[in-house]
Enzyme design. Structure first.
Site, short mmCIF file in Angstrom:
data_model
loop_
_atom_site.label_atom_id
_atom_site.label_comp_id
_atom_site.label_asym_id
_atom_site.label_seq_id
_atom_site.Cartn_x
_atom_site.Cartn_y
_atom_site.Cartn_z
N GLY A 46 0.81 -1.22 0.00
CA GLY A 46 0.00 0.00 0.00
C GLY A 46 0.84 1.26 0.00
O GLY A 46 0.57 2.22 -0.73
N CYS A 47 1.87 1.27 0.82
CA CYS A 47 2.73 2.45 0.91
C CYS A 47 3.53 2.66 -0.38
O CYS A 47 3.79 3.79 -0.78
CB CYS A 47 3.66 2.34 2.11
SG CYS A 47 2.73 2.25 3.67
N THR A 48 3.90 1.56 -1.03
CA THR A 48 4.59 1.65 -2.32
C THR A 48 3.67 2.27 -3.36
O THR A 48 4.06 3.18 -4.10
CB THR A 48 5.09 0.26 -2.77
OG1 THR A 48 6.03 -0.21 -1.81
CG2 THR A 48 5.73 0.32 -4.14
#
Length: 155
Positions: A46-48
C-alpha cells in the site's frame, strides 16, 4: 495520542532526516504549499502504491505550487532502499521516535481484524504558504488517494 489537526490550525514545524540523512524542515518550505503525508512502512504494498502515485504526479503538483513530503517511522537507510527500489522522487522523511506523527495526529489507535493496537494512521495534511493547515485528511486509502487530492485541489 494527540488531537487531529483541523483546517486553520498552525501546522507543527518539524525537522527530520531524509533518506540521505539530510535535515529537512517544514519551515524551509514557507511560501509554498506542502502536502505532508504519513504512511505506516516503506517497502509495503500500500505504501509503495501511494509513494509511486505521488512520484508519478510530482511534476503536476510542483507546477501547481505544491511540495510533497512523505513521513514514516522508518530509519533513513530503509527510506533510501525504498527510494532506490521504486525510483521514488518524493522526499521521504524518517520519524522513528514518532514525535511528528504524534504532533499531526497521525499515530494512534487502529483496529484491524478485530484487534486494537497503536500504529500509523495513513493521513495527509495540506499546509498553505503561511504554514497553516488547509486540509487534514485521516484514515485515507493508499490507492486512489493522490488522484482524489488532485481533484479536490482543482489541479
Amino acid at each position: 495520542m494527540s488531537e487531529r489537526l483541523q483546517p486553520g490550525d498552525v501546522a507543527p514545524d518539524f525537522t527530520l532526516p531524509d533518506a540521505d540523512g539530510n535535515e529537512v524542515s517544514l519551515s524551509a518550505h514557507k511560501g509554498r504549499k506542502v502536502i505532508v503525508y504519513f504512511y505506516p512502512a516503506a517497502l509495503t504494498p500500500g505504501c509503495t502504491k501511494q509513494a509511486c502515485d505521488f512520484t508519478d504526479n510530482l511534476s503536476l503538483l510542483a507546477d501547481a505550487g505544491y511540495d510533497v513530503l512523505g513521513i514514516s517511522p522508518d530509519a533513513p537507510e530503509k527510506l533510501g532502499k525504498f527510494r532506490e527500489k521504486e525510483n521514488l522522487r518524493v522526499t521521504l522523511l524518517a520519524d522513528p521516535d514518532k514525535k511528528v506523527l504524534d504532533a499531526y495526529g497521525a499515530f494512534g489507535e487502529k483496529t484491524n481484524y478485530g484487534k486494537t493496537y497503536l500504529g500509523v494512521i495513513r493521513s495527509t495534511i495540506i499546509v498553505d504558504e503561511t504554514g497553516k493547515v488547509e486540509k487534514a485528511l485521516y484514515n485515507v486509502r493508499a490507492t486512489g488517494h493522490v488522484a482524489k487530492i488532485i481533484k479536490d485541489l482543482g489541479i
